[in-house]
Design an enzyme around this catalytic site. Structure first.
Site, mmCIF file in Angstrom:
data_model
loop_
_atom_site.group_PDB
_atom_site.id
_atom_site.type_symbol
_atom_site.label_atom_id
_atom_site.label_comp_id
_atom_site.label_asym_id
_atom_site.label_seq_id
_atom_site.Cartn_x
_atom_site.Cartn_y
_atom_site.Cartn_z
ATOM 1 C CG ASP A 8 0.447 0.790 -2.528
ATOM 2 O OD1 ASP A 8 0.953 -0.253 -2.988
ATOM 3 O OD2 ASP A 8 -0.759 0.895 -2.269
ATOM 4 C CG ASN A 40 -2.063 4.913 -0.913
ATOM 5 O OD1 ASN A 40 -1.579 3.839 -1.244
ATOM 6 N ND2 ASN A 40 -3.228 5.021 -0.316
ATOM 7 C CG HIS A 68 -7.556 5.067 -1.082
ATOM 8 N ND1 HIS A 68 -8.669 5.281 -0.294
ATOM 9 C CD2 HIS A 68 -6.650 4.466 -0.278
ATOM 10 C CE1 HIS A 68 -8.442 4.822 0.925
ATOM 11 N NE2 HIS A 68 -7.226 4.320 0.964
ATOM 12 C CG HIS A 176 0.987 0.899 2.108
ATOM 13 N ND1 HIS A 176 0.805 2.239 2.404
ATOM 14 C CD2 HIS A 176 0.156 0.643 1.075
ATOM 15 C CE1 HIS A 176 -0.107 2.749 1.598
ATOM 16 N NE2 HIS A 176 -0.520 1.786 0.778
HETATM 17 FE FE FE2 Z 1 -4.901 0.443 -1.190
#
Ligand code: FE2
Length: 261
Positions: A8, A40, A68, A176
């Protein structure tokens, strides 16, 4: 075939990390194809077209998304023409774009699939396993990389074993934090529970820690903000895949933190 998968990418520091270090890793490990999770990238949530192009210009060949996927409305306007972008496959809402895309690299076909997990996630999704079964009806590619964007390590490990031997790699994203469990499963599928995050290091998940702490411990309604500058980390895995049988020979992690500036 050597593939670099970057975990990410968060905000401006994440984008800078790609510009500053991606070329070095591509050269060092003889990388043929680069995939990055980009959900992100724009201020921590979503991906606008300018940043989509910025990642491609930095050397990324394919960008995957996650929960997202639709956090910036703009994506509705450009996703149909963004052939390097893969949104989650198992969305139930009929969102535009593709959840699995096959790329051709000098005659070798590389399928990239983006999947959302069902445990502790808010999105309405089809069962990730059944979504994959539909894909296996199609003509097989030489190589198949799955970005499994999910919260629960148990769900990730379960799907890894279920798909072992059917895909080249099942790589977890979303938490993350890079996990220390990358390995080759018994039938040749590379696995890691989470590749980790590329972005601002001295925070919580790439965001300013103050805002996250205020929300988590004091219940304040604050926006999580990724800092514009600061020391970054670069989280990725390198895959060495046999394009003749689609099995992975080797997987190893990269977890690089910059020196203080
Ligand atoms: Fe996510």
């Amino acid at each position: 075939m050597k593939i670099l998968f970057i975990g990410d990418v968060v905000g401006k520091v994440g984008r800078r990390m790609l510009k500053d270090y991606l070329g070095t890793y591509v050269e060092k490990y003889g990388i043929d194809f680069v995939i990055a999770n980009g959900e992100n990238v724009t201020h921590g949530k979503g991906l606008i077209q300018r940043h989509y192009q910025e990642l491609l210009d930095a050397g990324v060949d394919c960008i995957t998304l996650g929960n997202h996927y639709n956090s910036k409305n703009e994506i509705n306007r450009y996703i149909d023409s963004a052939d390097r972008l893969v949104r989650p496959l198992n969305l139930l809402n009929g969102f535009r774009g593709d959840g699995s895309v096959v790329y051709d690299l000098d005659g070798v076909s590389i399928r990239v699939t983006n999947l959302l997990g069902s445990a502790f996630m808010e999105e309405q999704v089809n069962n990730p396993y059944y979504a994959m079964l539909d894909l296996f009806e199609e003509e097989p590619a030489n190589i198949h990389i799955v970005d499994f964007h999910a919260e629960a390590t148990g769900e990730k490990q379960s799907l890894g074993y279920v798909l072992d031997g059917k895909v080249s790699a099942l790589l977890g994203t979303h938490t993350h934090v890079q996990t220390n469990d990358c390995r080759i499963l018994p039938n040749g599928t590379a696995y890691i529970s989470d590749v980790g995050m590329t972005g601002f290091n001295d925070g919580v998940l790439g965001f300013e820690k103050e805002s996250v702490i205020r929300k988590n411990f004091y219940g304040e309604m604050v926006k999580f903000t990724p800092p514009e500058e600061g020391v970054g980390i670069f989280s990725a895995v390198v895959l060495d895949i046999n394009e003749f049988d689609g099995k992975t020979r080797q997987i190893f992690p990269i977890l690089f933190k910059e020196e203080k500036k």
